[in-house]
Design a protein around this motif. Structure first.
Motif, PDB file in Angstrom:
ATOM      1  N   LYS A   1      53.818  30.217  46.236  1.00  0.00           N
ATOM      2  CA  LYS A   1      52.520  30.901  46.205  1.00  0.00           C
ATOM      3  C   LYS A   1      52.591  32.143  45.314  1.00  0.00           C
ATOM      4  O   LYS A   1      51.672  32.414  44.549  1.00  0.00           O
ATOM      5  CB  LYS A   1      52.116  31.342  47.624  1.00  0.00           C
ATOM      6  CG  LYS A   1      51.355  30.283  48.426  1.00  0.00           C
ATOM      7  CD  LYS A   1      50.903  30.879  49.755  1.00  0.00           C
ATOM      8  CE  LYS A   1      50.347  29.828  50.687  1.00  0.00           C
ATOM      9  NZ  LYS A   1      48.975  29.463  50.437  1.00  0.00           N
ATOM     10  N   LEU A   2      53.711  32.879  45.426  1.00  0.00           N
ATOM     11  CA  LEU A   2      53.863  34.100  44.630  1.00  0.00           C
ATOM     12  C   LEU A   2      53.862  33.773  43.137  1.00  0.00           C
ATOM     13  O   LEU A   2      53.220  34.475  42.345  1.00  0.00           O
ATOM     14  CB  LEU A   2      55.163  34.821  45.017  1.00  0.00           C
ATOM     15  CG  LEU A   2      55.455  36.087  44.203  1.00  0.00           C
ATOM     16  CD1 LEU A   2      54.386  37.143  44.419  1.00  0.00           C
ATOM     17  CD2 LEU A   2      56.827  36.660  44.566  1.00  0.00           C
ATOM     18  N   LYS A   3      54.546  32.690  42.779  1.00  0.00           N
ATOM     19  CA  LYS A   3      54.600  32.299  41.361  1.00  0.00           C
ATOM     20  C   LYS A   3      53.190  31.983  40.837  1.00  0.00           C
ATOM     21  O   LYS A   3      52.773  32.468  39.797  1.00  0.00           O
ATOM     22  CB  LYS A   3      55.521  31.074  41.222  1.00  0.00           C
ATOM     23  CG  LYS A   3      55.829  30.696  39.804  1.00  0.00           C
ATOM     24  CD  LYS A   3      56.991  29.705  39.765  1.00  0.00           C
ATOM     25  CE  LYS A   3      57.260  29.223  38.365  1.00  0.00           C
ATOM     26  NZ  LYS A   3      56.244  28.334  37.851  1.00  0.00           N
ATOM     27  N   GLU A   4      52.463  31.175  41.592  1.00  0.00           N
ATOM     28  CA  GLU A   4      51.094  30.812  41.190  1.00  0.00           C
ATOM     29  C   GLU A   4      50.200  32.053  41.150  1.00  0.00           C
ATOM     30  O   GLU A   4      49.399  32.227  40.247  1.00  0.00           O
ATOM     31  CB  GLU A   4      50.502  29.812  42.184  1.00  0.00           C
ATOM     32  CG  GLU A   4      51.114  28.436  42.119  1.00  0.00           C
ATOM     33  CD  GLU A   4      50.660  27.654  40.902  1.00  0.00           C
ATOM     34  OE1 GLU A   4      49.443  27.572  40.669  1.00  0.00           O
ATOM     35  OE2 GLU A   4      51.521  27.116  40.191  1.00  0.00           O
ATOM     36  N   MET A   5      50.361  32.878  42.181  1.00  0.00           N
ATOM     37  CA  MET A   5      49.516  34.070  42.299  1.00  0.00           C
ATOM     38  C   MET A   5      49.794  35.050  41.163  1.00  0.00           C
ATOM     39  O   MET A   5      48.874  35.664  40.624  1.00  0.00           O
ATOM     40  CB  MET A   5      49.805  34.726  43.654  1.00  0.00           C
ATOM     41  CG  MET A   5      48.846  35.789  44.024  1.00  0.00           C
ATOM     42  SD  MET A   5      47.243  35.101  44.389  1.00  0.00           S
ATOM     43  CE  MET A   5      46.338  36.593  44.546  1.00  0.00           C
ATOM     44  N   THR A   6      51.069  35.188  40.781  1.00  0.00           N
ATOM     45  CA  THR A   6      51.432  36.094  39.684  1.00  0.00           C
ATOM     46  C   THR A   6      50.790  35.619  38.376  1.00  0.00           C
ATOM     47  O   THR A   6      50.262  36.417  37.598  1.00  0.00           O
ATOM     48  CB  THR A   6      52.970  36.167  39.538  1.00  0.00           C
ATOM     49  OG1 THR A   6      53.515  36.589  40.790  1.00  0.00           O
ATOM     50  CG2 THR A   6      53.388  37.153  38.472  1.00  0.00           C
ATOM     51  N   GLU A   7      50.802  34.306  38.159  1.00  0.00           N
ATOM     52  CA  GLU A   7      50.165  33.760  36.953  1.00  0.00           C
ATOM     53  C   GLU A   7      48.667  34.025  36.963  1.00  0.00           C
ATOM     54  O   GLU A   7      48.057  34.362  35.955  1.00  0.00           O
ATOM     55  CB  GLU A   7      50.432  32.245  36.850  1.00  0.00           C
ATOM     56  CG  GLU A   7      51.856  31.938  36.404  1.00  0.00           C
ATOM     57  CD  GLU A   7      52.171  30.448  36.386  1.00  0.00           C
ATOM     58  OE1 GLU A   7      51.240  29.638  36.481  1.00  0.00           O
ATOM     59  OE2 GLU A   7      53.365  30.114  36.298  1.00  0.00           O
ATOM     60  N   LEU A   8      48.074  33.879  38.159  1.00  0.00           N
ATOM     61  CA  LEU A   8      46.630  34.082  38.310  1.00  0.00           C
ATOM     62  C   LEU A   8      46.254  35.552  38.061  1.00  0.00           C
ATOM     63  O   LEU A   8      45.292  35.845  37.338  1.00  0.00           O
ATOM     64  CB  LEU A   8      46.241  33.681  39.737  1.00  0.00           C
ATOM     65  CG  LEU A   8      44.795  33.298  40.002  1.00  0.00           C
ATOM     66  CD1 LEU A   8      44.386  32.105  39.172  1.00  0.00           C
ATOM     67  CD2 LEU A   8      44.612  32.988  41.492  1.00  0.00           C
ATOM     68  N   VAL A   9      47.026  36.447  38.649  1.00  0.00           N
ATOM     69  CA  VAL A   9      46.779  37.883  38.502  1.00  0.00           C
ATOM     70  C   VAL A   9      46.917  38.284  37.030  1.00  0.00           C
ATOM     71  O   VAL A   9      46.114  39.055  36.502  1.00  0.00           O
ATOM     72  CB  VAL A   9      47.769  38.674  39.410  1.00  0.00           C
ATOM     73  CG1 VAL A   9      47.910  40.115  38.974  1.00  0.00           C
ATOM     74  CG2 VAL A   9      47.294  38.616  40.857  1.00  0.00           C
ATOM     75  N   ASP A  10      47.902  37.708  36.354  1.00  0.00           N
ATOM     76  CA  ASP A  10      48.093  37.982  34.931  1.00  0.00           C
ATOM     77  C   ASP A  10      46.914  37.430  34.124  1.00  0.00           C
ATOM     78  O   ASP A  10      46.383  38.097  33.235  1.00  0.00           O
ATOM     79  CB  ASP A  10      49.416  37.346  34.464  1.00  0.00           C
ATOM     80  CG  ASP A  10      49.644  37.573  32.991  1.00  0.00           C
ATOM     81  OD1 ASP A  10      49.480  38.728  32.546  1.00  0.00           O
ATOM     82  OD2 ASP A  10      49.968  36.619  32.267  1.00  0.00           O
ATOM     83  N   ALA A  11      46.485  36.218  34.460  1.00  0.00           N
ATOM     84  CA  ALA A  11      45.352  35.598  33.748  1.00  0.00           C
ATOM     85  C   ALA A  11      44.096  36.429  33.899  1.00  0.00           C
ATOM     86  O   ALA A  11      43.292  36.546  32.978  1.00  0.00           O
ATOM     87  CB  ALA A  11      45.117  34.179  34.268  1.00  0.00           C
ATOM     88  N   MET A  12      43.922  37.047  35.071  1.00  0.00           N
ATOM     89  CA  MET A  12      42.709  37.834  35.332  1.00  0.00           C
ATOM     90  C   MET A  12      42.837  39.276  34.875  1.00  0.00           C
ATOM     91  O   MET A  12      41.864  40.021  34.907  1.00  0.00           O
ATOM     92  CB  MET A  12      42.410  37.834  36.835  1.00  0.00           C
ATOM     93  CG  MET A  12      42.008  36.488  37.378  1.00  0.00           C
ATOM     94  SD  MET A  12      41.690  36.653  39.140  1.00  0.00           S
ATOM     95  CE  MET A  12      41.420  34.935  39.582  1.00  0.00           C
ATOM     96  N   GLY A  13      44.050  39.686  34.489  1.00  0.00           N
ATOM     97  CA  GLY A  13      44.252  41.067  34.065  1.00  0.00           C
ATOM     98  C   GLY A  13      44.219  42.034  35.234  1.00  0.00           C
ATOM     99  O   GLY A  13      43.819  43.193  35.102  1.00  0.00           O
ATOM    100  N   LEU A  14      44.641  41.583  36.433  1.00  0.00           N
ATOM    101  CA  LEU A  14      44.662  42.442  37.626  1.00  0.00           C
ATOM    102  C   LEU A  14      46.028  43.131  37.730  1.00  0.00           C
ATOM    103  O   LEU A  14      46.933  42.866  36.927  1.00  0.00           O
ATOM    104  CB  LEU A  14      44.368  41.608  38.874  1.00  0.00           C
ATOM    105  CG  LEU A  14      43.050  40.824  38.833  1.00  0.00           C
ATOM    106  CD1 LEU A  14      42.873  39.991  40.091  1.00  0.00           C
ATOM    107  CD2 LEU A  14      41.869  41.756  38.649  1.00  0.00           C
TER     108      LEU A  14
END
Ligand code: SF4
Length: 185
Positions: free
Chosen positions: A169-182
């Motif tokens: 989950k952390l791996k996916e979430m980190t990619e998502l946060v990076d994609a969103m610029g959060l």
């Protein structure tokens, strides 16, 4: 008359498919585009109404129904797709969207600014969803709202960041946060 029509994006190839981390009834997949579409991102930001665009990483994230789609360079990552047939439909649709935007570049005003159209629910599905309050928020959904507003970093969710239980989950979430610029840390 014969027209030699050359497409901007020739194809998208599936490279990895596995059960979805956010929803076990669904699948996630990664695919490779036949060319880098970095130059098209500001145009896609203009034509995909619910796009979240991060100019820092030149990434587009958007949802299509429950599906979560991330585009960057030559890579496509999709979560919550239904099955293989759905995966191929999504890839065809993205190819069509990119080529249509390219053919109509002169008529589209590109948007270069960061835009966040993602919702807290998009983020929520990747959190542990235990409402343990260790982040200081009463619920995981409240944390997702703060993360989306850049008022808390991803690292504030201690269970997600500590240990191996939520490593995927952390791996996916980190990619998502990076994609969103959060904010991640
Ligand atoms: S620390 Fe993480 S798991 Fe716990 S409530 Fe906050 S977001 Fe949810």
């Amino acid at each position: 008359m014969f027209y030699n029509h050359i497409m901007f994006l020739e194809n998208i190839s599936l490279i990895l498919m596995s059960p979805c981390i956010a929803d076990e009834a669904k699948i996630r997949f990664k695919a490779e585009l036949s060319r880098d579409i970095a130059e098209m991102m500001p145009y896609l930001n203009a034509v995909i109404r619910n796009a979240t665009y991060n100019p820092g990483s030149n990434t587009i994230f958007y949802t299509q129904g429950v599906r979560m789609i991330t585009l960057r360079g030559k890579s496509l990552a999709v979560s919550k797709a239904s099955d293989l047939t759905d995966a191929h439909k999504i890839m065809d649709f993205i190819k069509e969207t990119v080529n249509h935007a390219y053919e109509n570049k002169d008529k589209i005003t590109p948007i270069y600014e960061r835009r966040v159209r993602a919702t807290a629910l998009d983020i929520f599905s990747y959190l542990p969803r235990t409402n343990c309050k260790k982040c200081g928020e009463p619920t995981c959904l409240a944390f997702a709202v703060k993360l989306l507003l850049s008022e808390l970093p991803l690292s504030a969710c201690l269970p997600l960041n500590n240990g191996t239980e939520y490593a995927d989950k952390l791996k996916e979430m980190t990619e998502l946060v990076d994609a969103m610029g959060l904010v991640s840390r």
